[in-house]
Design a protein around this motif. Sequence first.
Motif, PDB file in Angstrom:
ATOM      1  N   VAL A  43       0.832  -1.197   0.000  1.00  0.00           N
ATOM      2  CA  VAL A  43       0.000   0.000   0.000  1.00  0.00           C
ATOM      3  C   VAL A  43       0.870   1.252   0.000  1.00  0.00           C
ATOM      4  O   VAL A  43       1.820   1.351   0.773  1.00  0.00           O
ATOM      5  N   HIS A  44       0.516   2.198  -0.883  1.00  0.00           N
ATOM      6  CA  HIS A  44       1.144   3.513  -0.852  1.00  0.00           C
ATOM      7  C   HIS A  44       0.024   4.545  -0.774  1.00  0.00           C
ATOM      8  O   HIS A  44      -0.738   4.741  -1.723  1.00  0.00           O
ATOM      9  N   VAL A  45      -0.098   5.190   0.376  1.00  0.00           N
ATOM     10  CA  VAL A  45      -1.141   6.181   0.595  1.00  0.00           C
ATOM     11  C   VAL A  45      -0.710   7.498  -0.037  1.00  0.00           C
ATOM     12  O   VAL A  45       0.404   7.974   0.190  1.00  0.00           O
ATOM     13  N   GLN A  65       0.814  -4.994  -6.271  1.00  0.00           N
ATOM     14  CA  GLN A  65       1.985  -4.933  -7.146  1.00  0.00           C
ATOM     15  C   GLN A  65       1.697  -4.124  -8.418  1.00  0.00           C
ATOM     16  O   GLN A  65       2.586  -3.487  -8.956  1.00  0.00           O
ATOM     17  N   GLN A  66       0.453  -4.150  -8.894  1.00  0.00           N
ATOM     18  CA  GLN A  66       0.086  -3.398 -10.091  1.00  0.00           C
ATOM     19  C   GLN A  66      -0.210  -1.938  -9.778  1.00  0.00           C
ATOM     20  O   GLN A  66      -0.522  -1.165 -10.664  1.00  0.00           O
ATOM     21  N   GLN A  67      -0.149  -1.563  -8.532  1.00  0.00           N
ATOM     22  CA  GLN A  67      -0.398  -0.197  -8.055  1.00  0.00           C
ATOM     23  C   GLN A  67      -1.744   0.333  -8.553  1.00  0.00           C
ATOM     24  O   GLN A  67      -1.833   1.399  -9.146  1.00  0.00           O
ATOM     25  N   ARG A  68      -2.786  -0.435  -8.289  1.00  0.00           N
ATOM     26  CA  ARG A  68      -4.142  -0.009  -8.641  1.00  0.00           C
ATOM     27  C   ARG A  68      -4.569   1.118  -7.723  1.00  0.00           C
ATOM     28  O   ARG A  68      -4.394   1.049  -6.512  1.00  0.00           O
ATOM     29  N   SER A 112      -7.830  -5.416   2.281  1.00  0.00           N
ATOM     30  CA  SER A 112      -7.959  -6.856   2.072  1.00  0.00           C
ATOM     31  C   SER A 112      -9.039  -7.165   1.024  1.00  0.00           C
ATOM     32  O   SER A 112      -8.915  -8.145   0.289  1.00  0.00           O
ATOM     33  N   GLN A 113     -10.068  -6.351   0.944  1.00  0.00           N
ATOM     34  CA  GLN A 113     -11.098  -6.555  -0.061  1.00  0.00           C
ATOM     35  C   GLN A 113     -10.599  -6.194  -1.464  1.00  0.00           C
ATOM     36  O   GLN A 113     -11.033  -6.774  -2.441  1.00  0.00           O
ATOM     37  N   ILE A 114      -9.673  -5.247  -1.539  1.00  0.00           N
ATOM     38  CA  ILE A 114      -9.132  -4.836  -2.835  1.00  0.00           C
ATOM     39  C   ILE A 114      -8.131  -5.859  -3.346  1.00  0.00           C
ATOM     40  O   ILE A 114      -8.096  -6.172  -4.527  1.00  0.00           O
ATOM     41  N   LEU A 115      -7.295  -6.371  -2.437  1.00  0.00           N
ATOM     42  CA  LEU A 115      -6.284  -7.348  -2.843  1.00  0.00           C
ATOM     43  C   LEU A 115      -6.964  -8.648  -3.110  1.00  0.00           C
ATOM     44  O   LEU A 115      -6.824  -9.424  -3.883  1.00  0.00           O
TER      45      LEU A 115
END
Length: 115
Positions: A43-45, A65-68, A112-115
Motif C-alpha cells: 500500500v502507498h497512501v 503490485q500493479q499499483q491499482r 484486504s477486499q481490494i487485494l
Amino acid sequence: MKPFILSLTSLLALVSTPAHAFISPQEEGLLVEAMNQINPSQVHVENIRCSMRSRMCLVRMEVGQQQRRAGCMIERIGDATDLYSQNEDKATGKTTVSLSPYAQEALDRCVSQIL
C-alpha cells in the motif's frame, strides 16, 4: 410539487456551510507518513481528506503490485482521537503520529477486499 421540492433541496445544499476538515494539513502529512509505514510493499497512501460534517475520511492510495488506484473510507469518526494519536519526542521535538486501532482496522478491512 416535485420540481419545487427538488429546487428547494438543491438550493439548501448550495447555501449550506461547506464541510470542514478537523485535522490540519500538517497532521494530514504526518498521518499519510504513518499509514505508508504500515505495509509499504502493498500500500502507498497518496492523501487523506476528512470531513467533520460527514464524520468520515477518504484515504486515496495505490494498492498491490500493479499499483491499482483505490480509495478507502474510515467512517463514524467523532474527532481526531478516533483517527490517530500524536506523540512528541521531547528530546528532538519531533512529532509522530500513529493510527488508532479503529482506523487501522477499517483500512486493513478495505485493503484486504481490494487485494
